[in-house]
Design a protein around this motif. Structure first.
Motif, mmCIF file in Angstrom:
data_model
loop_
_atom_site.group_PDB
_atom_site.id
_atom_site.type_symbol
_atom_site.label_atom_id
_atom_site.label_comp_id
_atom_site.label_asym_id
_atom_site.label_seq_id
_atom_site.Cartn_x
_atom_site.Cartn_y
_atom_site.Cartn_z
ATOM 1 N N ARG A 257 1.625 -6.588 -0.650
ATOM 2 C CA ARG A 257 3.082 -6.635 -0.560
ATOM 3 C C ARG A 257 3.599 -5.212 -0.735
ATOM 4 O O ARG A 257 3.905 -4.778 -1.850
ATOM 5 N N PRO A 258 3.697 -4.456 0.336
ATOM 6 C CA PRO A 258 4.079 -3.045 0.212
ATOM 7 C C PRO A 258 5.437 -2.834 -0.447
ATOM 8 O O PRO A 258 5.649 -1.813 -1.094
ATOM 9 N N GLY A 259 6.332 -3.805 -0.334
ATOM 10 C CA GLY A 259 7.621 -3.689 -1.008
ATOM 11 C C GLY A 259 7.493 -3.733 -2.517
ATOM 12 O O GLY A 259 8.340 -3.192 -3.231
ATOM 13 N N LEU A 260 6.457 -4.350 -3.013
ATOM 14 C CA LEU A 260 6.134 -4.340 -4.446
ATOM 15 C C LEU A 260 5.287 -3.115 -4.778
ATOM 16 O O LEU A 260 5.531 -2.432 -5.783
ATOM 17 N N ALA A 261 4.318 -2.834 -3.941
ATOM 18 C CA ALA A 261 3.357 -1.756 -4.227
ATOM 19 C C ALA A 261 4.031 -0.391 -4.317
ATOM 20 O O ALA A 261 3.693 0.406 -5.195
ATOM 21 N N ALA A 262 4.969 -0.109 -3.427
ATOM 22 C CA ALA A 262 5.579 1.236 -3.397
ATOM 23 C C ALA A 262 6.323 1.559 -4.699
ATOM 24 O O ALA A 262 6.010 2.564 -5.349
ATOM 25 N N PRO A 263 7.289 0.746 -5.127
ATOM 26 C CA PRO A 263 7.975 1.110 -6.368
ATOM 27 C C PRO A 263 7.082 0.965 -7.603
ATOM 28 O O PRO A 263 7.220 1.728 -8.562
ATOM 29 N N ALA A 264 6.140 0.019 -7.574
ATOM 30 C CA ALA A 264 5.250 -0.149 -8.727
ATOM 31 C C ALA A 264 4.352 1.068 -8.891
ATOM 32 O O ALA A 264 4.154 1.551 -10.015
ATOM 33 N N GLN B 15 1.965 -0.967 4.734
ATOM 34 C CA GLN B 15 0.855 -0.906 3.781
ATOM 35 C C GLN B 15 0.155 0.443 3.851
ATOM 36 O O GLN B 15 -0.180 1.027 2.817
ATOM 37 N N LYS B 16 -0.058 0.931 5.073
ATOM 38 C CA LYS B 16 -0.717 2.231 5.241
ATOM 39 C C LYS B 16 0.125 3.350 4.621
ATOM 40 O O LYS B 16 -0.423 4.276 4.024
ATOM 41 N N GLU B 17 1.431 3.254 4.749
ATOM 42 C CA GLU B 17 2.316 4.270 4.176
ATOM 43 C C GLU B 17 2.181 4.301 2.650
ATOM 44 O O GLU B 17 2.071 5.371 2.053
ATOM 45 N N VAL B 18 2.150 3.136 2.014
ATOM 46 C CA VAL B 18 1.983 3.080 0.559
ATOM 47 C C VAL B 18 0.585 3.551 0.169
ATOM 48 O O VAL B 18 0.424 4.317 -0.785
ATOM 49 N N ALA B 19 -0.419 3.125 0.915
ATOM 50 C CA ALA B 19 -1.792 3.548 0.621
ATOM 51 C C ALA B 19 -1.905 5.062 0.682
ATOM 52 O O ALA B 19 -2.530 5.684 -0.186
ATOM 53 N N GLU B 20 -1.292 5.671 1.684
ATOM 54 C CA GLU B 20 -1.324 7.131 1.815
ATOM 55 C C GLU B 20 -0.622 7.803 0.643
ATOM 56 O O GLU B 20 -1.090 8.824 0.120
ATOM 57 N N ALA B 21 0.503 7.241 0.206
ATOM 58 C CA ALA B 21 1.220 7.801 -0.948
ATOM 59 C C ALA B 21 0.343 7.755 -2.198
ATOM 60 O O ALA B 21 0.313 8.698 -2.988
ATOM 61 N N ILE B 22 -0.391 6.680 -2.368
ATOM 62 C CA ILE B 22 -1.284 6.550 -3.522
ATOM 63 C C ILE B 22 -2.438 7.559 -3.410
ATOM 64 O O ILE B 22 -2.733 8.284 -4.356
ATOM 65 N N LEU B 23 -3.050 7.593 -2.245
ATOM 66 C CA LEU B 23 -4.224 8.456 -2.060
ATOM 67 C C LEU B 23 -3.881 9.942 -2.124
ATOM 68 O O LEU B 23 -4.709 10.754 -2.534
ATOM 69 N N SER B 24 -2.677 10.310 -1.731
ATOM 70 C CA SER B 24 -2.290 11.723 -1.750
ATOM 71 C C SER B 24 -1.652 12.126 -3.076
ATOM 72 O O SER B 24 -1.357 13.297 -3.287
ATOM 73 N N GLY B 25 -1.454 11.175 -3.982
ATOM 74 C CA GLY B 25 -0.855 11.465 -5.278
ATOM 75 C C GLY B 25 -1.895 11.780 -6.333
ATOM 76 O O GLY B 25 -3.085 11.954 -6.025
ATOM 77 N N PRO B 26 -1.480 11.816 -7.592
ATOM 78 C CA PRO B 26 -2.400 12.202 -8.668
ATOM 79 C C PRO B 26 -3.537 11.209 -8.903
ATOM 80 O O PRO B 26 -4.566 11.585 -9.445
ATOM 81 N N ARG B 27 -3.385 9.966 -8.488
ATOM 82 C CA ARG B 27 -4.462 8.990 -8.683
ATOM 83 C C ARG B 27 -5.610 9.234 -7.705
ATOM 84 O O ARG B 27 -6.762 9.063 -8.050
ATOM 85 N N ALA B 28 -5.260 9.514 -6.455
ATOM 86 C CA ALA B 28 -6.221 9.817 -5.382
ATOM 87 C C ALA B 28 -7.187 8.672 -5.088
ATOM 88 O O ALA B 28 -8.210 8.877 -4.454
ATOM 89 N N ALA B 29 -6.882 7.458 -5.556
ATOM 90 C CA ALA B 29 -7.742 6.309 -5.298
ATOM 91 C C ALA B 29 -6.918 5.035 -5.438
ATOM 92 O O ALA B 29 -5.968 4.979 -6.214
ATOM 93 N N ILE B 30 -7.305 4.033 -4.697
ATOM 94 C CA ILE B 30 -6.657 2.724 -4.785
ATOM 95 C C ILE B 30 -7.567 1.830 -5.609
ATOM 96 O O ILE B 30 -8.567 1.298 -5.100
ATOM 97 N N ILE B 31 -7.254 1.727 -6.888
ATOM 98 C CA ILE B 31 -8.056 0.913 -7.795
ATOM 99 C C ILE B 31 -7.133 0.050 -8.644
ATOM 100 O O ILE B 31 -5.916 0.240 -8.649
ATOM 101 N N GLY B 32 -7.730 -0.868 -9.373
ATOM 102 C CA GLY B 32 -6.960 -1.699 -10.283
ATOM 103 C C GLY B 32 -5.907 -2.508 -9.551
ATOM 104 O O GLY B 32 -6.148 -3.030 -8.456
ATOM 105 N N PRO B 33 -4.705 -2.602 -10.117
ATOM 106 C CA PRO B 33 -3.675 -3.463 -9.539
ATOM 107 C C PRO B 33 -3.160 -2.964 -8.194
ATOM 108 O O PRO B 33 -2.606 -3.741 -7.415
#
Length: 181
Positions: free
Chosen positions: A41-48, A16-34
């Protein structure tokens, strides 16, 4: 109040932390919405989140056209959070307030050009009917080209997933924001 809270960073698994970091370091820079819901479920979160990044930032469609499609999908699903999040993005991308008001009100929008009109019509019909008739497909292909049409279908599919996720988990609007739809 949302039915499911995003996981707390301190309680996340390594995946989960790995996916969260990918989100936070990407163009979104925030974990919001879906994204917060999917993180359970990091297996869903990463490809989504990767698909979402492509749909928002890598599509062949200009942002203005993508946002028309996204707002149309949000309206079909009555996804309040998605509408709230993307209305401002659509305005910033140059979508007319009158167009957004019409999409929200389910009245014919006053589009400036054929590309805007086809993105809305195609998205509306695809979401409503779960397919499009041959004539609409051919018109969209002639106006947007193959790559634009493939990206438009991808945007529709991704934002249907987003809208369903937000609606099922009853995503909260920010404090003080009233639903528009």
């Amino acid at each position: 109040m949302a039915r499911l809270a995003p996981p707390e960073l301190s309680d996340m698994s390594d995946a989960q932390k790995e996916v969260a970091e990918a989100i936070l370091s990407g163009p979104r820079a925030a974990i919001i919405g879906p994204l917060g819901f999917w993180l359970h479920r990091p297996g869903l979160a990463a490809p989504a989140q990767e698909l979402g990044a492509y749909c928002r930032f890598g599509s062949s469609l200009p942002t203005r056209l993508s946002e028309i499609a996204i707002c149309t999908v949000a309206r079909v699903w009555s996804a309040q959070f998605e509408w709230y999040a993307h209305k401002k993005m659509a305005l910033d991308a140059g979508v007319s307030p009158a167009v957004l008001d019409a999409i929200r009100d389910r009245t014919p929008p006053p589009f400036a050009d054929a590309q805007e009109a086809i993105c809305h019509e195609f998205s509306l019909v695809a979401q409503r009917d779960r397919t499009v008739p041959a004539e609409l497909y051919e018109r969209a292909l002639s106006i947007l080209g193959r790559d634009g049409l493939v990206d438009l279908v991808g945007i529709n599919g991704y934002y249907a997933l987003v809208s369903l996720t937000l609606n099922v988990f009853d995503a909260d609007l920010p404090e003080g924001v009233e639903p528009e739809m």
